[in-house]
Write an enzyme that holds these catalytic residues in place. Structure first.
Site, PDB file in Angstrom:
ATOM      1  N   GLY A  54       0.525  -1.116   0.000  1.00 23.46           N
ATOM      2  CA  GLY A  54       0.000   0.000   0.000  1.00 23.46           C
ATOM      3  C   GLY A  54       0.665   1.414   0.000  1.00 23.46           C
ATOM      4  O   GLY A  54       0.822   2.096   0.352  1.00 23.46           O
ATOM      5  N   THR A  55       1.644   1.836  -0.569  1.00 25.99           N
ATOM      6  CA  THR A  55       2.599   2.944  -0.691  1.00 25.99           C
ATOM      7  C   THR A  55       2.024   4.059  -1.558  1.00 25.99           C
ATOM      8  O   THR A  55       1.281   3.816  -2.486  1.00 25.99           O
ATOM      9  CB  THR A  55       3.891   2.430  -1.359  1.00 25.99           C
ATOM     10  OG1 THR A  55       4.401   1.393  -0.555  1.00 25.99           O
ATOM     11  CG2 THR A  55       4.906   3.531  -1.531  1.00 25.99           C
ATOM     12  N   ILE A  56       2.451   5.300  -1.234  1.00 22.05           N
ATOM     13  CA  ILE A  56       2.111   6.426  -2.107  1.00 22.05           C
ATOM     14  C   ILE A  56       3.407   7.081  -2.551  1.00 22.05           C
ATOM     15  O   ILE A  56       4.405   7.085  -1.824  1.00 22.05           O
ATOM     16  CB  ILE A  56       1.163   7.447  -1.438  1.00 22.05           C
ATOM     17  CG1 ILE A  56       1.814   8.192  -0.265  1.00 22.05           C
ATOM     18  CG2 ILE A  56      -0.136   6.791  -1.014  1.00 22.05           C
ATOM     19  CD1 ILE A  56       2.477   9.499  -0.609  1.00 22.05           C
ATOM     20  N   SER A  75       4.819   5.156   3.042  1.00 17.06           N
ATOM     21  CA  SER A  75       4.053   3.923   2.950  1.00 17.06           C
ATOM     22  C   SER A  75       3.756   3.333   4.313  1.00 17.06           C
ATOM     23  O   SER A  75       4.544   3.462   5.250  1.00 17.06           O
ATOM     24  CB  SER A  75       4.863   2.903   2.145  1.00 17.06           C
ATOM     25  OG  SER A  75       4.271   1.624   2.171  1.00 17.06           O
TER      26      SER A  75
END
Length: 543
Positions: free
Chosen positions: A355-357, A374
């Site tokens: 799930g990382t941005i 993240s």
């Protein structure tokens, strides 16, 4: 609200965005938060911090206030790197986990407090601002605070990830998770309002203290008390001892350009190893979307992962240095192992002796920021500290309990990390700030997109849009849209290929900013071309 079919869509091609000041990330509200700082007279660092803070609110299925972060930035004169990944609590030893979980597990747990290292993202924001920020730190938190309090309509791809996470008992059973993220007893629907007032409270404390309350104040005390009440080892002292680290990026030349990555404990070195191997082949003579080109890239990536998974961890514990792993003669020997006519399995090449941005921002003054944060596996540990909206990562699961590994868990150590920002220069001048989210897909997508741009002259948005492959567990996942002849060709070469689509993680999601003059002149003259991945809800926005 009209009952739209939110899943209906058609193949489309985004166009690059051209501007002198620009922000690109995976949520439009976050890109606009960064743009708001640039319009207020801030620089790219101010924009990046505001964007990162907003992302903790609008994409909580990927990151949160308890995330880790890394950054590479061009400050106008040179590249700087920041490692804001967290350290293990002092109570974490192999004996701690053996006594608690027995001899069976090979790694710390996936969820719960025993998967949480000290979160580093907020300290990273503060360190960046202290050195480079122009606007008051509190101003950078304002858009995220406003949105957390007012709420926002949940977009399509974020909602899909959220909904899937809400079906996992290992998450929903963690203390604080349902209270924070299932406010109606379920995940929000597309277009439904989600507000996060507890996180707004924490952001106000962070804003007022420039992050001190998070590590040496009220927030740290609340987190430590919650850990103690739920069987965790994290203490206030662990929070108070944490500091992010400024580091020198490592790099590798390729086709006249140089790719830069954060040094270990991250996996960015995998992209550099693979590029060093691929440089020995004439990719440009092959069809960009054909099996022959994809095969060489896949085999180079396999070789890179073989070394990285064996030797990368906390730098002080690694048997090999990055320089040894990137030695040109060694990579030339590894390249000779590739057979253009068949797929192979490779082991590590070095012996133990040796799930990382994601977001990127650039301003008219020439500053460019490549930033990633993240919670690791979607919502991370599942732990949310009540009253504070503090959603915590599960980076501790990245350690191993194998006593022979360089990545063995230990007090104060940092685990092997998947999140990696990237940066490209030419002749020592800035060219591109970029990154691609998605676990172990990240170095693979760094490689694939850069090859498309440098070997095949595809523009950043086209390189971003193109179908990707992913090597995982001996299988090649091929994205929907990859041409059938390429898929069939890879199978004929001996690859185990499975074709499926995943809009969120499995093929990554990138953001790119390319400086149009390649650092040769004044950034305010030509500006930048930016791309944003259609696999997420995001956008590139500029002026």
């Amino acid at each position: 609200m009209h009952a739209f079919d939110w899943s209906t869509g058609y193949a489309s091609r985004r166009s690059p965005v051209f501007a002198r000041n620009i922000v690109s990330t995976s949520h439009p509200l976050a890109a606009q938060a960064g743009l708001r700082m640039l319009q207020a007279g801030g620089n790219a660092v101010d924009a990046a911090i505001a964007t990162a803070a907003m992302m903790t609110i609008v994409e909580p299925c990927s990151n949160g206030l308890g995330s880790d972060a890394f950054c590479i930035l061009w400050d106008g004169q040179r590249l700087q790197g920041l490692n804001a990944s967290g350290c293990a609590p002092q109570g974490w030893t192999p004996e701690y986990f053996a006594a608690k979980y027995g001899a069976g597990p090979t790694a710390p747990p996936k969820r719960g407090w025993d998967s949480v290292t000290v979160p580093g993202a907020v300290a990273g924001w503060a360190a960046l601002h202290e050195r480079y920020g122009k606007l008051p730190f509190a101003d950078l938190m304002a858009p995220a605070i406003e949105t957390a309090e007012r709420g926002y309509a949940v977009p399509v791809i974020v909602q899909d990830k959220w909904r899937k996470a809400a079906a996992l008992a290992e998450l929903t059973g963690q203390p604080g998770f349902a209270q924070a993220f299932l406010p109606r007893g379920r995940a929000p629907e597309v277009g439904e309002r989600f507000a996060f007032p507890d996180a707004a409270r924490t952001l106000r404390l962070i804003a007022a203290t420039k992050g001190e309350a998070f590590y040496r104040g009220e927030i740290a005390a609340a987190a430590a008390a919650h850990a103690k009440a739920n069987g965790g080892a994290m203490t206030e002292a662990d929070f108070a001892a944490y500091r992010p680290e400024w580091v020198a990026p490592i790099g590798r030349d390729y086709r006249g350009y140089r790719l830069h990555e954060i040094p270990p404990n991250g996996q960015g070195i995998a992209a550099l190893i693979a590029l060093g191997i691929l440089e020995k082949f004439d990719l440009a003579a092959l069809d960009v979307d054909g099996a022959a080109s994809q095969h060489l890239q896949i085999e180079a990536m396999k070789l890179a992962f073989a070394d990285v998974y064996k030797y990368v961890g906390e730098p002080r514990s690694m048997k090999l240095t990055p320089a040894q792993m990137l030695d040109d003669a060694y990579l030339a020997r590894r390249a000779k192992l590739i057979d253009p006519q068949r797929a192979q399995d490779f082991g590590p090449g070095h012996g133990p002796t040796g799930g990382t941005i994601y977001l990127t921002a650039a301003d008219a003054g020439g500053m460019m920021v490549s930033f990633i944060q993240s919670n690791y596996m979607g919502f991370g540990s599942g732990i949310v500290v009540p009253g504070y909206g503090l959603s915590l990562q599960n980076r501790g699961h990245g350690f191993t309990l194998d006593a022979s590994s360089d990545n063995l868990v230990g007090p104060g150590k940092r685990p092997f990390h998947t999140i990696i920002p990237a940066f490209v220069t030419k002749g020592g001048r800035p060219v591109m700030s970029y990154g691609v989210m998605g676990g172990d897909m990240q170095p693979q997508a760094h490689l694939q997109t850069l090859v498309r741009m440098l070997d095949y002259r595809q523009n950043p948005q086209a390189a971003c849009d193109a179908p990707r492959w992913r090597y995982f567990g001996g299988v090649i996942n091929a994205e929907d849209g990859m041409a059938s002849p390429a898929v069939d060709g890879l199978r004929a070469l001996g690859h185990r290929v499975e074709t499926f689509s995943d809009s969120y993680q499995d093929y990554g999601a990138g953001q790119f900013i390319w400086r149009l003059d390649e650092g040769q002149g004044d950034a305010s003259e030509l500006g930048y071309a930016a791309a944003s991945d259609p696999r997420r809800d995001g956008q590139a926005a500029g002026f």
